[in-house]
Design an enzyme around this catalytic site. Sequence first.
Site, mmCIF file in Angstrom:
data_model
loop_
_atom_site.group_PDB
_atom_site.id
_atom_site.type_symbol
_atom_site.label_atom_id
_atom_site.label_comp_id
_atom_site.label_asym_id
_atom_site.label_seq_id
_atom_site.Cartn_x
_atom_site.Cartn_y
_atom_site.Cartn_z
ATOM 1 N N TYR A 155 8.116 -13.908 2.048
ATOM 2 C CA TYR A 155 7.367 -12.889 1.295
ATOM 3 C C TYR A 155 8.179 -12.422 0.082
ATOM 4 C CZ TYR A 155 4.728 -8.545 0.469
ATOM 5 O OH TYR A 155 3.982 -7.531 -0.096
ATOM 6 N N LYS A 159 7.241 -12.867 -3.895
ATOM 7 C CA LYS A 159 7.043 -11.703 -4.774
ATOM 8 C C LYS A 159 8.059 -11.688 -5.916
ATOM 9 C CE LYS A 159 3.464 -9.858 -2.747
ATOM 10 N NZ LYS A 159 2.178 -9.729 -3.455
HETATM 11 N N1 LIG Z 1 0.423 -2.273 1.608
HETATM 12 C C1 LIG Z 1 1.645 -2.220 1.093
HETATM 13 O O1 LIG Z 1 2.459 -1.364 1.506
HETATM 14 C C2 LIG Z 1 2.077 -3.167 0.008
HETATM 15 C C3 LIG Z 1 3.354 -2.991 -0.537
HETATM 16 C C4 LIG Z 1 3.783 -3.837 -1.542
HETATM 17 C C5 LIG Z 1 2.944 -4.827 -2.020
HETATM 18 N N2 LIG Z 1 1.704 -4.988 -1.468
HETATM 19 C C6 LIG Z 1 0.867 -6.042 -2.015
HETATM 20 O O2 LIG Z 1 -0.394 -5.505 -2.349
HETATM 21 C C7 LIG Z 1 -1.386 -6.514 -2.243
HETATM 22 C C8 LIG Z 1 -2.534 -6.014 -1.377
HETATM 23 O O3 LIG Z 1 -2.026 -5.766 -0.084
HETATM 24 P P1 LIG Z 1 -2.778 -4.887 1.010
HETATM 25 O O4 LIG Z 1 -1.754 -4.013 1.611
HETATM 26 O O5 LIG Z 1 -4.016 -4.303 0.464
HETATM 27 O O6 LIG Z 1 -3.122 -6.047 2.073
HETATM 28 P P2 LIG Z 1 -4.439 -6.351 2.912
HETATM 29 O O7 LIG Z 1 -4.037 -7.367 3.912
HETATM 30 O O8 LIG Z 1 -5.066 -5.078 3.402
HETATM 31 O O9 LIG Z 1 -5.428 -6.989 1.847
HETATM 32 C C9 LIG Z 1 -5.232 -8.262 1.297
HETATM 33 C C10 LIG Z 1 -6.574 -8.819 0.900
HETATM 34 O O10 LIG Z 1 -6.367 -10.103 0.307
HETATM 35 C C11 LIG Z 1 -7.319 -11.012 0.841
HETATM 36 N N3 LIG Z 1 -6.809 -12.376 0.761
HETATM 37 C C12 LIG Z 1 -5.834 -12.952 1.525
HETATM 38 N N4 LIG Z 1 -5.663 -14.234 1.185
HETATM 39 C C13 LIG Z 1 -6.539 -14.481 0.182
HETATM 40 C C14 LIG Z 1 -6.833 -15.629 -0.574
HETATM 41 N N5 LIG Z 1 -6.189 -16.786 -0.340
HETATM 42 N N6 LIG Z 1 -7.782 -15.556 -1.532
HETATM 43 C C15 LIG Z 1 -8.448 -14.387 -1.754
HETATM 44 N N7 LIG Z 1 -8.218 -13.269 -1.043
HETATM 45 C C16 LIG Z 1 -7.272 -13.310 -0.094
HETATM 46 C C17 LIG Z 1 -7.516 -10.557 2.275
HETATM 47 O O11 LIG Z 1 -8.713 -11.055 2.828
HETATM 48 C C18 LIG Z 1 -7.518 -9.047 2.108
HETATM 49 O O12 LIG Z 1 -8.796 -8.533 1.824
HETATM 50 C C19 LIG Z 1 -0.683 -7.743 -1.670
HETATM 51 O O13 LIG Z 1 -0.346 -8.626 -2.719
HETATM 52 C C20 LIG Z 1 0.571 -7.159 -1.045
HETATM 53 O O14 LIG Z 1 1.601 -8.093 -0.952
HETATM 54 C C21 LIG Z 1 1.251 -4.181 -0.470
#
Ligand SMILES: NC(=O)c1ccc[n+]([C@@H]2O[C@H](COP(=O)([O-])OP(=O)(O)OC[C@H]3O[C@@H](n4cnc5c(N)ncnc54)[C@H](O)[C@@H]3O)[C@@H](O)[C@H]2O)c1
Length: 262
Positions: A155, A159
Site C-alpha cells: 500500500y 501511494k
Molecule cells: N480512509 C482513510 O483513512 C484513508 C486514508 C488515506 C488514504 N485513503 C485513500 O482514500 C481513497 C478512498 O478510500 P476509502 O477510505 O473511501 O475506501 P473505501 O474502501 O471505503 O472505498 C473505496 C472505493 O473504491 C472502489 N474501488 C475499489 N477498487 C476499484 C476499482 N478497481 N475500480 C473502481 N473502483 C474501485 C470500491 O468499490 C469502493 O467504493 C483510497 O485511495 C484510499 O487509499 C483513505
Amino acid sequence: MRLAGKVALVTGAGRGMGRRYALGLAKEGAAVAVNDVEADNAAKTAEEVEAQGSRAVALGGDVSKKEDTGLMVSEVTKAFGKVDILINNAGVNPFILPAEQIKEEGWDRVMDVNLKGVFFCCQAVFPVMKDQGGGRIINISSQAGLFGEQGLLAYCVSKAGVLALTRVLAYEWSRYGISVNAVAPGFIAAGMNEPILGKSELVSALAERVPQKRFAEPEEMVSVVVFLSGEEAAYINGATIVVDGGMGGYPPNPIIDLIRKR
Ligand SMILES: NC(=O)c1ccc[n+]([C@@H]2O[C@H](COP(=O)([O-])OP(=O)(O)OC[C@H]3O[C@@H](n4cnc5c(N)ncnc54)[C@H](O)[C@@H]3O)[C@@H](O)[C@H]2O)c1
C-alpha cells in the site's frame, strides 16, 4: 457555488470517501460522473448527487483495466461534453502483513488498482483535457506513501508511486493547462477505516500517534479536494497536500520525555 458549470469524474465513488467527494463537488455546482467497480453503489451515489440538485451519471468500470477507463471517459463526455476535474480516489488496502509474507497476487492487486488505475485514468482524460485547454487532476495518495507504515508495504509503495506520478504529470502536462496535485490523508473516520471505528481502544491507540489526537472528519478531506478543484488553487501544481493532523514525522520520541522529566 465554486464549481458551477464544471464536470468532475470521481473514481471509487460508490461509498466511503469517493462518495463524499462526489457529493462535496456537486454541492459546489459541479456535474459529477460517479465511477465505482461496484456499479450498484455508483448508481446510488449518482442518485444522491441528483437529489442535491446537480447532474450526475453513474459509471461502472474497473480503474485497473485500461479499456474500462477509456469507456468511462467517453461516457462522461457523451453525457456532459467535457471533463474538467478528475479525482483519482479508487483505492484498496486489502491486507496488513509483515513484508516477508506478502504474496505476488496481493502485491499485484494493490499496484493494479492504486497505481496503475490512477495512471490509466490520467491517460484516459488527457486527450479530453488537452483539447478543451486544461483541467484539474487530483490524486488521492496517503500519508503512508510519504512516511511508510509497518504492515502496509505494498500500500505504501503504491501511494508513494502516486506522488511521483503526480509530480511528473504536472511537469509534462502543465503546457496543456492541466494541473496535477495529490492529497495525502492521514486517518479518516470513514471509508476503509469503518471496520475499526467501533473498536475504541484501537482508535485511541492510533489517534495517540496524531498530534491532534483524533481521526479526521470526512468533511476535512472534502474541503481540500473542493479547494484544489477550484479557481483559488489555480497556481498549485505538482503539490502534495498532507492532511494528517500533523502525524507525519511524529513517532513518539522517548528522549523528549526524559528531558521533560528533568
Ligand atoms: N480512509 C482513510 O483513512 C484513508 C486514508 C488515506 C488514504 N485513503 C485513500 O482514500 C481513497 C478512498 O478510500 P476509502 O477510505 O473511501 O475506501 P473505501 O474502501 O471505503 O472505498 C473505496 C472505493 O473504491 C472502489 N474501488 C475499489 N477498487 C476499484 C476499482 N478497481 N475500480 C473502481 N473502483 C474501485 C470500491 O468499490 C469502493 O467504493 C483510497 O485511495 C484510499 O487509499 C483513505
